[in-house]
Structures are given as C-alpha cells and as structure tokens.
Design an enzyme around this catalytic site. Structure first.
Site, short mmCIF file in Angstrom:
data_model
loop_
_atom_site.label_atom_id
_atom_site.label_comp_id
_atom_site.label_asym_id
_atom_site.label_seq_id
_atom_site.Cartn_x
_atom_site.Cartn_y
_atom_site.Cartn_z
N ARG A 94 -8.64 13.75 -3.27
CA ARG A 94 -7.44 14.31 -2.65
C ARG A 94 -6.24 14.25 -3.61
O ARG A 94 -5.43 15.16 -3.66
CB ARG A 94 -7.15 13.54 -1.35
CG ARG A 94 -5.97 14.05 -0.57
CD ARG A 94 -6.22 15.40 0.09
NE ARG A 94 -4.96 15.96 0.53
CZ ARG A 94 -4.76 17.26 0.76
NH1 ARG A 94 -5.74 18.13 0.61
NH2 ARG A 94 -3.59 17.68 1.14
N TYR A 120 -8.72 9.55 11.69
CA TYR A 120 -8.98 8.64 10.57
C TYR A 120 -10.01 7.56 10.93
O TYR A 120 -10.49 6.86 10.04
CB TYR A 120 -7.68 7.96 10.11
CG TYR A 120 -6.91 8.75 9.06
CD1 TYR A 120 -6.98 10.14 9.01
CD2 TYR A 120 -6.12 8.10 8.13
CE1 TYR A 120 -6.26 10.85 8.05
CE2 TYR A 120 -5.40 8.81 7.18
CZ TYR A 120 -5.47 10.18 7.14
OH TYR A 120 -4.77 10.87 6.20
N HIS A 134 -3.10 4.89 12.08
CA HIS A 134 -4.31 5.58 11.62
C HIS A 134 -5.56 4.99 12.26
O HIS A 134 -6.64 4.99 11.66
CB HIS A 134 -4.44 5.51 10.08
CG HIS A 134 -3.50 6.43 9.37
ND1 HIS A 134 -3.39 6.49 8.01
CD2 HIS A 134 -2.61 7.35 9.84
CE1 HIS A 134 -2.50 7.40 7.66
NE2 HIS A 134 -2.00 7.93 8.76
N CYS A 139 4.68 7.25 11.96
CA CYS A 139 3.68 8.01 11.18
C CYS A 139 3.56 9.41 11.76
O CYS A 139 3.68 9.61 12.96
CB CYS A 139 2.35 7.28 11.27
SG CYS A 139 0.96 8.18 10.57
N ASP A 140 3.26 10.36 10.88
CA ASP A 140 3.15 11.75 11.33
C ASP A 140 1.77 12.12 11.86
O ASP A 140 1.59 13.18 12.44
CB ASP A 140 3.48 12.68 10.17
CG ASP A 140 2.46 12.57 9.05
OD1 ASP A 140 1.81 11.52 8.93
OD2 ASP A 140 2.30 13.54 8.30
N ASN A 152 3.81 5.22 3.15
CA ASN A 152 2.45 4.71 3.34
C ASN A 152 2.18 3.49 2.47
O ASN A 152 2.90 3.28 1.51
CB ASN A 152 1.45 5.81 2.98
CG ASN A 152 0.99 6.57 4.21
OD1 ASN A 152 0.90 5.99 5.29
ND2 ASN A 152 0.73 7.85 4.04
N ARG A 195 -2.43 6.91 -6.91
CA ARG A 195 -3.25 7.33 -5.76
C ARG A 195 -4.65 7.71 -6.24
O ARG A 195 -5.65 7.41 -5.59
CB ARG A 195 -2.58 8.51 -5.04
CG ARG A 195 -3.41 9.03 -3.86
CD ARG A 195 -2.72 10.17 -3.13
NE ARG A 195 -3.51 10.62 -2.00
CZ ARG A 195 -3.11 11.55 -1.14
NH1 ARG A 195 -1.92 12.11 -1.26
NH2 ARG A 195 -3.87 11.93 -0.13
C1 G6P Z 1 -1.03 12.49 6.82
C2 G6P Z 1 -1.10 11.03 7.04
C3 G6P Z 1 -0.44 10.33 5.92
C4 G6P Z 1 -1.02 10.77 4.62
C5 G6P Z 1 -0.86 12.23 4.46
C6 G6P Z 1 -1.55 12.65 3.19
O1 G6P Z 1 0.26 12.94 6.96
O2 G6P Z 1 -0.53 10.60 8.24
O3 G6P Z 1 -0.61 8.98 6.08
O4 G6P Z 1 -0.37 10.17 3.59
O5 G6P Z 1 -1.44 12.86 5.54
O6 G6P Z 1 -1.34 13.96 2.95
P1 G6P Z 1 -1.76 14.59 1.56
O7 G6P Z 1 -1.55 16.02 1.79
O8 G6P Z 1 -0.87 13.97 0.52
O9 G6P Z 1 -3.19 14.21 1.37
#
Ligand code: G6P
Length: 434
Positions: free
Chosen positions: A278, A258, A198, A167-168, A145, A91
């Site tokens: 991130r 997004y 997104h 998706c959340d 993802n 990542r």
């Molecule tokens: C949200 C998005 C996900 C993403 C995540 C990242 O939940 O819907 O697609 O992967 O955030 O979270 P993080 O805390 O790992 O940056």
C-alpha cells in the site's frame, strides 16, 4: 470566528482538508488557518498551493505556514492533527518487514502498527505539548495513526489534556451502509457500536424515526460486503468485500472491515504483493499527484482546473470542531477511556464508542455488556496496545516482544522476535533505545 492549525501541514491530505474547511465557512467560520510541520521542504510544496487556494476561496482568512512551534500554536482554538512520523518511507518498512515472515504488513494492524505506534507517540505528544504551552484553551482533534496506540499513550501520559481521538474508518463504512440501502447520508442513521479502533462492531442502526435499518444493511452486506461500487482502488475493494465473511461470524452485528487482518490474516498475506505494498501505491499515486498538482498550481498562480478535491470524507472533523465550538451535542464515535461504558470490559481500555460531543468535551453512551467472542478478541488486542505504550515508557524490549507475541496477527514468539529485531534496526532514528 475560529483559528485552526493543521499539524502535518506537508501531508498529502492537507489540501483536501484546507478545501473542506473553506467549503464549510458558513458552518464553521475561520479567521485564521495555519499549517505546521517539522519538514519545511515538504510542507512548502503543499503550503504554497494552499496559499493560492485560500486567496481564491476566502481571502479574508489569514493564512500562515510555519515550522516554528510558537508561531504554529499561538492564538489558536483547534489543532487538527494528521502527522505521519517517518513518512511513507517508514510505512513501507512497517508493511514489508512483517510480510517477509508471512505476517500481515499493515500500517495500523500487527507488527507494522506497533512499529508506527512507537514512532507516533512522541510526535503526537510533542504537538499536544506545543498546543498546551502556546494555546492552553485549545482542543486537539487527533486523527493521526495508529489511532488506538496513540490514544492509549495520550490517556496514560497526558490524562488531563484537551484531546479528542477520532478515526475516519467507521465514518467511511457508515457512508457505505447508508448508500447500500438508498439513504442520502450516513447522518440519517443513529448507531450503537462498540469496539477498539479499527476493531469494532455495529449492534444497532436506526433512522431518525427509530425504524430498524440493520436487517436491510445485513442483507446487503451478506451479499456484497460494504462494496457499494464507487471505490475503484483495488486494495480497498477487497477490504470492503471481506465484510461479508466477518459478518458471518456474528450475524447480529456488522463488523469493521479491518477485522479481516485478525481473522483471515494468512489469506490477506496470500493476497498481498510483498514487493509492492500500500505504501508504494500511495507514494506513486496520491503523493505524486498531490505534489505535482501543488507545483502546477504554484506555477500557474491559480488553482483553476485542479484535481485536488475537498476531502469530504473528512467532514467529520468539521462536525467535531463544530460540536465543541457550538455545543451541538452531536453523536459521534470517539476513541475514549472505557470507564464502564462497555460494562464487562477493562476500565482503562481505550474503546471506540458513540459519545455526545459538546463544549466541555464528550459524554460516552453506555453500550452494556458485550458477548464473549468480541470480548475475547478485544482483550487480546487491548493487551497489545497497552504493552506497546508500556514498552515505550519503560524502554522495554521485553514488553515490546510481548506486544508482538500477543498480537493475533503473529503466529509465534520466535517469529515475533525476528520481526521485532528487524523493526528495531529499521526504526533506530525514531524509537527510544530499548
Ligand atoms: C483509512 C483508515 C486509516 C488509514 C487510511 C489509509 O482512512 O482509517 O487508519 O490510515 O485509511 O489510507 P491510505 O490511502 O493511505 O492507505
């Protein structure tokens, strides 16, 4: 009672999902919970702590941890999949390589999302295939993802599989909308929505009596975005605030935040620390905390006093499993093949729209025609997602270069090529040879 496998057992999200499931046994009773991962060492850290948590909260639930596909996927009703192929180390590369060229560095958007997609496709297909081999009646609830690319790959390569992609992000945003106007829960709202993962817009939001809540939400968002004041993570704060700018582009709809990556890409880059992205925050924050907390639980032999909380934000996964198990016909946003649900949009695109979910899967709710502005943006982005999947299948360098070039986040074809060549090098252990 149901049997569930969590695929991606070593994920930092796993303890939260395990606790969530155990908190909801009255709504979704379990007889068996299994953790599956292909990384034993990583999974063991999480699993040993989860074993203690299960014993404390629900000793009647049988708990297994395995790296063996047959054991992991036999005798199950649901797979809940949150895998991360390449883990946070990759990542970090997804984020940092594009940033070198002043292009968005993000795990699901732009070149980073494309790179992650190429890694995730085989990983998600592998799990789906294990499930079908060992438990052909089971359903896979997939929130791995980058969801859009993964969903397109499963549509194309496993068209008849029992997989639901979800998706959340919309769930999280709806929770904020509800809070912004003083509701207790997003479940007090019924929404109309269309878009891609997104990459979508809410067009109508009502309470259960049919009263229009959208004007009040818009009023709030114009001022504060979706910043409702309980999220203290700086990088997310900005995401939620930008909603007001994106909303200004179409005052009738409410955006997924997004969209900022596509509409304000250069400003986002300017906002980003190219050396500390991130991925670094998550590795030094969530990952460290979860692993050290898991180790502490194992040493103490009890989870008493732990700061590992139930992942309530993920309660939609329990809702989804319940919808299938009990035929609840709950209305949920899923990522599904369009097939006319958005009337003036490509039939085979994977779109995010409300669906009714029941024992035999989902029924999409038609969203009619969409305006040219959104349609134009979505067509460009769908092209990216389809080109990535075609590139994966055909092992085509050219198609992947086209995908990067079409992406609204990349300024020109030359930069697309430079980024792609670096991504190929960085991903040589994961991607097929192009
Ligand atoms: C949200 C998005 C996900 C993403 C995540 C990242 O939940 O819907 O697609 O992967 O955030 O979270 P993080 O805390 O790992 O940056």
């Amino acid at each position: 009672k149901f049997s569930v496998t969590i695929a991606g057992g070593g994920s930092t999200y796993t303890p939260g999902i395990v606790k969530l499931l155990l908190n909801n046994l009255d709504k979704f009773p379990l007889r068996q919970l299994k953790l599956y991962d292909n990384d034993k060492e990583r999974q063991d850290i999480v699993a040993d702590a989860c074993e203690i948590i299960v014993k404390e909260m629900a000793p009647e639930v049988s708990f297994t941890t395995t790296t063996d596909p047959e054991e992991g996927f036999s005798d199950i009703d649901f797979v809940m999949a949150h895998i991360r192929v390449g883990k946070y180390a990759m990542r970090e590369k997804d984020e940092k390589i594009p940033l070198k060229y002043d292009v968005i560095g993000q795990e699901t958007c732009g070149p980073g999302g494309i790179a992650y997609g190429m890694r995730s496709i085989p990983g998600v297909l592998e799990i789906l295939d294990y499930m079908e081999k060992y438990s052909p009646e089971a359903w896979m609830l997939n929130y791995s993802n980058p969801a859009a690319i993964v969903a397109e790959a499963t549509r194309k390569l496993r068209p008849n599989s029992k997989i639901l992609n979800i998706c959340d992000m919309p769930v999280g945003i709806e929770s904020r909308m509800a809070k912004a106007i003083g509701l207790k829960s997003r479940k007090e709202m019924d929404v109309r929505y269309y878009g891609l993962n997104h990459f979508g817009w809410w067009t109508d939001i009502r309470d259960k009596e049919g009263n229009d809540l959208k004007p009040r939400i818009i009023e709030y968002v114009k001022e504060h975005g979706y910043d409702v004041g309980d999220h203290h993570d700086a990088s997310w704060q900005h995401t939620f605030q930008i909603a007001k700018d994106v909303q200004a582009l179409d005052s009738e709809t409410l955006p997924n935040t997004y969209l900022k990556y596509y509409m304000y890409g250069d400003q986002e880059v300017a906002h980003t620390d190219k050396n500390y992205t991130r991925a670094n925050m998550v590795m030094e924050g969530r990952e460290k905390n979860v692993f050290s907390e898991c180790n502490r639980i194992v040493e103490a032999g009890t989870s008493e006093g732990t700061n590992l909380k139930a992942g309530d934000h993920a309660s939609y996964i329990v809702d989804l499993a319940r919808a299938i198990a009990y035929n609840t016909h709950e209305r949920m946003l899923l990522i599904v093949e369009n097939k006319g649900a958005i009337n003036n949009f490509e039939e085979t695109a994977m779109v995010e729209i409300p669906c009714l979910v029941g024992a035999n899967g989902y029924e999409p709710l038609a969203q009619g025609n969409i305006p040219r502005f959104q349609k134009g943006l979505m067509e460009q982005q769908v092209a990216v997602e389809k080109l990535v999947v075609e590139a994966y299948i055909e092992k085509s360098y050219q198609k992947l270069l086209q995908a990067l070039t079409v992406s609204k986040t990349v300024p020109n074809a030359e930069i697309a090529k430079q980024i792609l060549d670096e991504l190929i090098e960085a991903n040589k252990d994961f991607w097929p040879e192009l």
